[in-house]
Design a protein around this motif. Structure first.
Motif, PDB file in Angstrom:
ATOM      1  N   ASP A  27       2.670  -2.883  -1.642  1.00  0.00           N
ATOM      2  CA  ASP A  27       2.205  -1.857  -2.582  1.00  0.00           C
ATOM      3  C   ASP A  27       2.101  -0.492  -1.915  1.00  0.00           C
ATOM      4  O   ASP A  27       2.452   0.537  -2.513  1.00  0.00           O
ATOM      5  N   LEU A  28       1.634  -0.452  -0.669  1.00  0.00           N
ATOM      6  CA  LEU A  28       1.548   0.816   0.050  1.00  0.00           C
ATOM      7  C   LEU A  28       2.935   1.422   0.240  1.00  0.00           C
ATOM      8  O   LEU A  28       3.118   2.635   0.085  1.00  0.00           O
ATOM      9  N   LYS A  29       3.897   0.556   0.590  1.00  0.00           N
ATOM     10  CA  LYS A  29       5.258   1.024   0.806  1.00  0.00           C
ATOM     11  C   LYS A  29       5.862   1.585  -0.478  1.00  0.00           C
ATOM     12  O   LYS A  29       6.561   2.589  -0.456  1.00  0.00           O
ATOM     13  N   ASN A  30       5.583   0.931  -1.590  1.00  0.00           N
ATOM     14  CA  ASN A  30       6.175   1.317  -2.873  1.00  0.00           C
ATOM     15  C   ASN A  30       5.431   2.436  -3.597  1.00  0.00           C
ATOM     16  O   ASN A  30       5.932   2.965  -4.573  1.00  0.00           O
TER      17      ASN A  30
END
Length: 129
Positions: free
Chosen positions: A125-128
């Motif tokens: 989620d952080l990456k996206n």
């Protein structure tokens, strides 16, 4: 807090131990109608039943030492009702420690993912985002 309404905080013994500093904060901002109820089953029931070691702490003495006006320990429903009657007659903040049995309902939802799965989902989620 600036309210005429009764304010009730329900807390578990494990949660209280993990954020004990909140007791001091409660006293500094609580109005005289603040009631703090600790449901004490002496375990972290929601995450596996590990002992909390709360039996090493006298919660009534602790609450009084940080500024609660009254603190009562209850061992049964009748004691709890008497404590609630005292709360109605006393300027708070007021703490009730209610001893309850460990255990939870069989149908109570629990996380199905492992901590590693939660970490992977969080990192994704952080990456996206």
């Amino acid at each position: 807090m600036g309210t005429d309404k009764n304010v009730v905080c329900l807390d578990g013994d494990g949660a209280l131990l993990m954020h004990m500093g909140a007791l001091v904060s409660n006293v500094s901002v609580a109005s005289s109608n603040f009631l703090h109820v600790i449901l004490n089953n002496e375990v972290h029931d929601s995450v596996g039943g590990q002992p909390t070691m709360i039996n090493k702490v006298n919660l009534s003495q602790l609450a009084l030492s940080v500024g609660y006006k009254q603190a009562i320990r209850c061992e049964n429903e009748e004691d709890f009702k008497l404590a609630l009657n005292e709360y109605e007659k006393t300027q708070g903040p007021f703490l009730i420690e209610f001893l309850v049995s460990a255990g939870s309902r069989a149908e109570l939802g629990r996380p199905k993912e492992s901590p590693k799965q939660n970490l992977a989902a969080f990192m994704n989620d952080l990456k996206n985002n």
